[in-house]
Design a protein around this motif. Structure first.
Motif, PDB file in Angstrom:
ATOM      1  N   ALA A   1      19.150 -35.222  -2.975  1.00 28.12           N
ATOM      2  CA  ALA A   1      20.112 -35.602  -4.014  1.00 28.12           C
ATOM      3  C   ALA A   1      19.888 -34.792  -5.295  1.00 28.12           C
ATOM      4  O   ALA A   1      20.820 -34.569  -6.059  1.00 28.12           O
ATOM      5  CB  ALA A   1      20.003 -37.094  -4.303  1.00 28.12           C
ATOM      6  N   LEU A   2      18.665 -34.344  -5.519  1.00 25.34           N
ATOM      7  CA  LEU A   2      18.340 -33.617  -6.744  1.00 25.34           C
ATOM      8  C   LEU A   2      18.182 -32.118  -6.545  1.00 25.34           C
ATOM      9  O   LEU A   2      18.322 -31.343  -7.484  1.00 25.34           O
ATOM     10  CB  LEU A   2      17.035 -34.167  -7.345  1.00 25.34           C
ATOM     11  CG  LEU A   2      17.061 -35.627  -7.762  1.00 25.34           C
ATOM     12  CD1 LEU A   2      15.665 -36.086  -8.157  1.00 25.34           C
ATOM     13  CD2 LEU A   2      18.036 -35.840  -8.910  1.00 25.34           C
TER      14      LEU A   2
ATOM     15  N   ILE B   1       8.010 -29.676  -0.790  1.00 24.16           N
ATOM     16  CA  ILE B   1       8.856 -30.819  -0.429  1.00 24.16           C
ATOM     17  C   ILE B   1       8.085 -32.121  -0.607  1.00 24.16           C
ATOM     18  O   ILE B   1       8.614 -33.112  -1.126  1.00 24.16           O
ATOM     19  CB  ILE B   1       9.424 -30.669   0.991  1.00 24.16           C
ATOM     20  CG1 ILE B   1      10.447 -29.520   1.002  1.00 24.16           C
ATOM     21  CG2 ILE B   1      10.067 -31.965   1.474  1.00 24.16           C
ATOM     22  CD1 ILE B   1      10.917 -29.108   2.374  1.00 24.16           C
ATOM     23  N   ILE B   2       6.821 -32.143  -0.214  1.00 26.10           N
ATOM     24  CA  ILE B   2       5.990 -33.337  -0.412  1.00 26.10           C
ATOM     25  C   ILE B   2       5.871 -33.637  -1.905  1.00 26.10           C
ATOM     26  O   ILE B   2       6.023 -34.775  -2.337  1.00 26.10           O
ATOM     27  CB  ILE B   2       4.599 -33.156   0.232  1.00 26.10           C
ATOM     28  CG1 ILE B   2       4.725 -33.171   1.758  1.00 26.10           C
ATOM     29  CG2 ILE B   2       3.625 -34.232  -0.247  1.00 26.10           C
ATOM     30  CD1 ILE B   2       3.476 -32.727   2.496  1.00 26.10           C
ATOM     31  N   SER B   3       5.613 -32.608  -2.694  1.00 26.41           N
ATOM     32  CA  SER B   3       5.480 -32.780  -4.143  1.00 26.41           C
ATOM     33  C   SER B   3       6.772 -33.307  -4.760  1.00 26.41           C
ATOM     34  O   SER B   3       6.747 -34.228  -5.577  1.00 26.41           O
ATOM     35  CB  SER B   3       5.091 -31.445  -4.770  1.00 26.41           C
ATOM     36  OG  SER B   3       5.056 -31.537  -6.160  1.00 26.41           O
ATOM     37  N   LEU B   4       7.899 -32.740  -4.358  1.00 28.52           N
ATOM     38  CA  LEU B   4       9.186 -33.183  -4.895  1.00 28.52           C
ATOM     39  C   LEU B   4       9.498 -34.616  -4.486  1.00 28.52           C
ATOM     40  O   LEU B   4      10.115 -35.363  -5.242  1.00 28.52           O
ATOM     41  CB  LEU B   4      10.313 -32.258  -4.419  1.00 28.52           C
ATOM     42  CG  LEU B   4      10.312 -30.847  -5.001  1.00 28.52           C
ATOM     43  CD1 LEU B   4      11.372 -29.997  -4.313  1.00 28.52           C
ATOM     44  CD2 LEU B   4      10.510 -30.863  -6.499  1.00 28.52           C
ATOM     45  N   SER B   5       9.054 -35.012  -3.308  1.00 31.47           N
ATOM     46  CA  SER B   5       9.343 -36.373  -2.851  1.00 31.47           C
ATOM     47  C   SER B   5       8.474 -37.405  -3.558  1.00 31.47           C
ATOM     48  O   SER B   5       8.815 -38.586  -3.587  1.00 31.47           O
ATOM     49  CB  SER B   5       9.188 -36.482  -1.330  1.00 31.47           C
ATOM     50  OG  SER B   5       7.844 -36.312  -0.959  1.00 31.47           O
ATOM     51  N   ARG B   6       7.383 -36.980  -4.156  1.00 33.09           N
ATOM     52  CA  ARG B   6       6.504 -37.901  -4.888  1.00 33.09           C
ATOM     53  C   ARG B   6       6.957 -38.131  -6.316  1.00 33.09           C
ATOM     54  O   ARG B   6       6.536 -39.094  -6.950  1.00 33.09           O
ATOM     55  CB  ARG B   6       5.078 -37.362  -4.898  1.00 33.09           C
ATOM     56  CG  ARG B   6       4.430 -37.452  -3.554  1.00 33.09           C
ATOM     57  CD  ARG B   6       3.024 -36.951  -3.604  1.00 33.09           C
ATOM     58  NE  ARG B   6       2.409 -37.106  -2.298  1.00 33.09           N
ATOM     59  CZ  ARG B   6       1.339 -36.461  -1.904  1.00 33.09           C
ATOM     60  NH1 ARG B   6       0.748 -35.609  -2.719  1.00 33.09           N
ATOM     61  NH2 ARG B   6       0.844 -36.657  -0.705  1.00 33.09           N
ATOM     62  N   VAL B   7       7.775 -37.229  -6.831  1.00 34.12           N
ATOM     63  CA  VAL B   7       8.248 -37.361  -8.207  1.00 34.12           C
ATOM     64  C   VAL B   7       9.292 -38.462  -8.248  1.00 34.12           C
ATOM     65  O   VAL B   7      10.263 -38.444  -7.500  1.00 34.12           O
ATOM     66  CB  VAL B   7       8.861 -36.031  -8.714  1.00 34.12           C
ATOM     67  CG1 VAL B   7       9.492 -36.207 -10.090  1.00 34.12           C
ATOM     68  CG2 VAL B   7       7.808 -34.949  -8.729  1.00 34.12           C
ATOM     69  N   ARG B   8       9.068 -39.426  -9.124  1.00 37.26           N
ATOM     70  CA  ARG B   8      10.022 -40.527  -9.254  1.00 37.26           C
ATOM     71  C   ARG B   8      11.094 -40.163 -10.257  1.00 37.26           C
ATOM     72  O   ARG B   8      10.794 -39.696 -11.358  1.00 37.26           O
ATOM     73  CB  ARG B   8       9.317 -41.793  -9.718  1.00 37.26           C
ATOM     74  CG  ARG B   8       8.483 -42.410  -8.632  1.00 37.26           C
ATOM     75  CD  ARG B   8       7.917 -43.720  -9.033  1.00 37.26           C
ATOM     76  NE  ARG B   8       8.853 -44.499  -9.826  1.00 37.26           N
ATOM     77  CZ  ARG B   8       8.558 -45.640 -10.386  1.00 37.26           C
ATOM     78  NH1 ARG B   8       7.367 -46.133 -10.279  1.00 37.26           N
ATOM     79  NH2 ARG B   8       9.446 -46.298 -11.102  1.00 37.26           N
ATOM     80  N   GLU B   9      12.318 -40.388  -9.852  1.00 35.50           N
ATOM     81  CA  GLU B   9      13.427 -40.181 -10.780  1.00 35.50           C
ATOM     82  C   GLU B   9      13.434 -41.361 -11.745  1.00 35.50           C
ATOM     83  O   GLU B   9      13.299 -42.514 -11.330  1.00 35.50           O
ATOM     84  CB  GLU B   9      14.749 -40.128 -10.024  1.00 35.50           C
ATOM     85  CG  GLU B   9      15.922 -39.885 -10.926  1.00 35.50           C
ATOM     86  CD  GLU B   9      17.240 -39.865 -10.165  1.00 35.50           C
ATOM     87  OE1 GLU B   9      18.249 -39.582 -10.807  1.00 35.50           O
ATOM     88  OE2 GLU B   9      17.256 -40.144  -8.971  1.00 35.50           O
ATOM     89  N   PRO B  10      13.565 -41.097 -13.037  1.00 35.01           N
ATOM     90  CA  PRO B  10      13.588 -42.210 -13.988  1.00 35.01           C
ATOM     91  C   PRO B  10      14.785 -43.112 -13.719  1.00 35.01           C
ATOM     92  O   PRO B  10      15.845 -42.648 -13.302  1.00 35.01           O
ATOM     93  CB  PRO B  10      13.724 -41.541 -15.352  1.00 35.01           C
ATOM     94  CG  PRO B  10      13.786 -40.084 -15.115  1.00 35.01           C
ATOM     95  CD  PRO B  10      13.718 -39.812 -13.650  1.00 35.01           C
ATOM     96  N   GLU B  11      14.590 -44.396 -13.944  1.00 33.36           N
ATOM     97  CA  GLU B  11      15.708 -45.325 -13.798  1.00 33.36           C
ATOM     98  C   GLU B  11      16.683 -45.061 -14.921  1.00 33.36           C
ATOM     99  O   GLU B  11      16.313 -44.613 -15.996  1.00 33.36           O
ATOM    100  CB  GLU B  11      15.203 -46.762 -13.874  1.00 33.36           C
ATOM    101  CG  GLU B  11      14.391 -47.146 -12.664  1.00 33.36           C
ATOM    102  CD  GLU B  11      14.035 -48.607 -12.693  1.00 33.36           C
ATOM    103  OE1 GLU B  11      14.790 -49.402 -13.303  1.00 33.36           O
ATOM    104  OE2 GLU B  11      13.016 -48.944 -12.108  1.00 33.36           O
ATOM    105  N   ARG B  12      17.946 -45.353 -14.658  1.00 30.88           N
ATOM    106  CA  ARG B  12      18.969 -45.122 -15.664  1.00 30.88           C
ATOM    107  C   ARG B  12      19.645 -46.449 -15.963  1.00 30.88           C
ATOM    108  O   ARG B  12      19.873 -47.257 -15.091  1.00 30.88           O
ATOM    109  CB  ARG B  12      19.986 -44.109 -15.144  1.00 30.88           C
ATOM    110  CG  ARG B  12      19.380 -42.745 -14.937  1.00 30.88           C
ATOM    111  CD  ARG B  12      20.219 -41.868 -14.074  1.00 30.88           C
ATOM    112  NE  ARG B  12      21.602 -41.844 -14.499  1.00 30.88           N
ATOM    113  CZ  ARG B  12      22.393 -40.808 -14.416  1.00 30.88           C
ATOM    114  NH1 ARG B  12      21.952 -39.695 -13.915  1.00 30.88           N
ATOM    115  NH2 ARG B  12      23.626 -40.857 -14.815  1.00 30.88           N
ATOM    116  N   GLU B  13      19.943 -46.649 -17.199  1.00 27.15           N
ATOM    117  CA  GLU B  13      20.689 -47.845 -17.563  1.00 27.15           C
ATOM    118  C   GLU B  13      21.754 -47.464 -18.575  1.00 27.15           C
ATOM    119  O   GLU B  13      21.583 -46.520 -19.339  1.00 27.15           O
ATOM    120  CB  GLU B  13      19.766 -48.918 -18.143  1.00 27.15           C
ATOM    121  CG  GLU B  13      19.165 -48.558 -19.479  1.00 27.15           C
ATOM    122  CD  GLU B  13      18.266 -49.645 -20.015  1.00 27.15           C
ATOM    123  OE1 GLU B  13      18.391 -49.939 -21.208  1.00 27.15           O
ATOM    124  OE2 GLU B  13      17.459 -50.175 -19.248  1.00 27.15           O
TER     125      GLU B  13
END
Length: 131
Positions: free
Chosen positions: A57-58, A99-111
């Motif tokens: 998605a990113l 790919i492993i590194s990118l999958s560990r990064v959490r996308e910040p929640e959005r409000e």
């Protein structure tokens, strides 16, 4: 004595060795030729990996390919091509780790801040346990 069974593969290996030697000598054209040669296989490699949805998605395939190139390119002048397929193996390893590194990064929640701001969103950090 030729230790390779496939003459076409031997020519490809020799060319890779020559290009790497030229890169070590500072030849930027050789660097470009090497990447032109490995771009399609690297693209196929990335497409063949399982990429988690939130990573896809990113980051599209081209983004991941470019990030792999950005990581590997500065190291080409020190890369030791010890055997057939060594560079592709290295690209495979870097791709997997990226790919492993990118999958560990959490996308910040959005409000949503406020309807008065036209529905703009802002990142909000959420600490574990402070839900």
């Amino acid at each position: 004595a030729n230790t390779f069974r496939n003459p076409g593969l031997t020519a490809k290996l020799a060319t890779t060795l020559v290009l790497l030697a030229q890169i070590r000598a500072g030849n930027q054209s050789a660097r470009t030729q090497l990447w032109e040669r490995y771009l399609k296989p690297l693209n196929r490699l990335v497409r063949g990996h399982f990429i988690p949805y939130r990573v896809r998605a990113l980051h599209d395939v081209d983004d991941i390919v470019m990030r792999v190139i950005e990581q590997v390119d500065p190291k080409l002048s020190e890369f030791e091509y010890r055997r057939e397929g060594a560079l592709m193996d290295y690209l495979r390893t870097v791709t997997r780790h990226l790919i492993i590194s990118l999958s560990r990064v959490r996308e910040p929640e959005r409000e949503e801040l406020s309807p008065m701001l036209g529905g703009q969103f802002v990142a909000r950090k959420k600490l574990i346990g402070n839900g």
